[in-house]
Scaffold this motif. Structure first.
Motif, PDB file in Angstrom:
ATOM      1  N   THR A   1      41.352  36.192  52.198  1.00  0.00           N
ATOM      2  CA  THR A   1      42.796  36.034  52.330  1.00  0.00           C
ATOM      3  C   THR A   1      43.172  35.471  53.694  1.00  0.00           C
ATOM      4  O   THR A   1      42.423  35.591  54.674  1.00  0.00           O
ATOM      5  CB  THR A   1      43.517  37.373  52.127  1.00  0.00           C
ATOM      6  N   TYR A   2      44.364  34.879  53.727  1.00  0.00           N
ATOM      7  CA  TYR A   2      44.887  34.330  54.973  1.00  0.00           C
ATOM      8  C   TYR A   2      46.399  34.437  54.904  1.00  0.00           C
ATOM      9  O   TYR A   2      46.991  34.186  53.852  1.00  0.00           O
ATOM     10  CB  TYR A   2      44.459  32.880  55.132  1.00  0.00           C
ATOM     11  N   TYR A   3      47.029  34.818  56.037  1.00  0.00           N
ATOM     12  CA  TYR A   3      48.467  35.067  56.057  1.00  0.00           C
ATOM     13  C   TYR A   3      49.167  34.250  57.128  1.00  0.00           C
ATOM     14  O   TYR A   3      48.590  33.934  58.173  1.00  0.00           O
ATOM     15  CB  TYR A   3      48.728  36.551  56.342  1.00  0.00           C
TER      16      TYR A   3
ATOM     17  N   THR B   1      50.750  42.029  51.593  1.00  0.00           N
ATOM     18  CA  THR B   1      49.354  42.028  51.170  1.00  0.00           C
ATOM     19  C   THR B   1      49.215  41.206  49.909  1.00  0.00           C
ATOM     20  O   THR B   1      49.900  41.468  48.916  1.00  0.00           O
ATOM     21  CB  THR B   1      48.855  43.450  50.906  1.00  0.00           C
ATOM     22  N   ILE B   2      48.328  40.228  49.942  1.00  0.00           N
ATOM     23  CA  ILE B   2      48.063  39.401  48.774  1.00  0.00           C
ATOM     24  C   ILE B   2      46.784  39.902  48.119  1.00  0.00           C
ATOM     25  O   ILE B   2      45.842  40.323  48.797  1.00  0.00           O
ATOM     26  CB  ILE B   2      47.942  37.905  49.160  1.00  0.00           C
ATOM     27  N   SER B   3      46.765  39.875  46.795  1.00  0.00           N
ATOM     28  CA  SER B   3      45.580  40.307  46.066  1.00  0.00           C
ATOM     29  C   SER B   3      45.532  39.558  44.746  1.00  0.00           C
ATOM     30  O   SER B   3      46.491  38.895  44.357  1.00  0.00           O
ATOM     31  CB  SER B   3      45.603  41.813  45.830  1.00  0.00           C
TER      32      SER B   3
ATOM     33  N   LYS C   1      42.579  39.426  34.875  1.00  0.00           N
ATOM     34  CA  LYS C   1      43.918  39.209  34.326  1.00  0.00           C
ATOM     35  C   LYS C   1      44.493  37.861  34.732  1.00  0.00           C
ATOM     36  O   LYS C   1      45.610  37.516  34.341  1.00  0.00           O
ATOM     37  CB  LYS C   1      44.862  40.316  34.769  1.00  0.00           C
ATOM     38  N   ASN C   2      43.753  37.119  35.550  1.00  0.00           N
ATOM     39  CA  ASN C   2      44.255  35.836  36.068  1.00  0.00           C
ATOM     40  C   ASN C   2      45.636  36.008  36.701  1.00  0.00           C
ATOM     41  O   ASN C   2      46.549  35.201  36.465  1.00  0.00           O
ATOM     42  CB  ASN C   2      44.304  34.782  34.965  1.00  0.00           C
ATOM     43  N   THR C   3      45.760  37.048  37.474  1.00  0.00           N
ATOM     44  CA  THR C   3      47.050  37.376  38.070  1.00  0.00           C
ATOM     45  C   THR C   3      46.901  37.607  39.570  1.00  0.00           C
ATOM     46  O   THR C   3      45.947  38.220  40.015  1.00  0.00           O
ATOM     47  CB  THR C   3      47.661  38.619  37.419  1.00  0.00           C
TER      48      THR C   3
END
Length: 126
Positions: A58-60, A69-71, A76-78
């Motif tokens: 990840t990168y912010y 927070t990205i996940s 689920k391709n989500t």
């Protein structure tokens, strides 16, 4: 072709939390990365966060400052964006995007993405 649908936006108060989702369909196996961008009225679209589809790196953006927070859930391709301690400056339309070309960069620029969702509005009141 990859199709993206965002959800989870809404109206919240300053200090609240919100979780955005982005469901991908179609040729998802071609994705290298998925990212979130946002665009406030009268401003350019700006990068928020990205997650590499394989490996999960990840990168912010700097302004996230540990609040977001990205996940992703590959099964689920989500993709998700958990946002905490929201403030009125976070008000914008949030877009998810999918990149299907390999770049050795951080995927923080719009041109690195091939597909975009329709956007979901996030409004933070003071």
């Amino acid at each position: 072709q990859v199709y993206l649908v965002e959800s989870g936006g809404g109206l919240v108060q300053a200090g609240d939390s919100l979780r955005l989702s982005c469901a991908a369909s179609g040729r998802t196996f071609t994705m290298y990365a998925m990212g979130w961008f946002r665009q406030a009225p009268g401003k350019e679209r700006e990068f928020v966060a990205v997650v590499k589809w394989s490996g999960g790196r990840t990168y912010y953006a700097d302004f996230v400052k540990g609040r977001f927070t990205i996940s992703r859930d590959n099964a689920k391709n989500t993709m998700y964006l958990q946002m905490k301690t929201l403030n009125p400056e976070d008000t914008a339309v949030y877009y998810c995007a999918a990149g299907t070309k390999y770049y050795s960069t951080t995927y923080s620029r719009p041109y690195e993405y091939d597909y975009w969702g329709q956007g979901t509005q996030v409004t933070v009141s003071s």
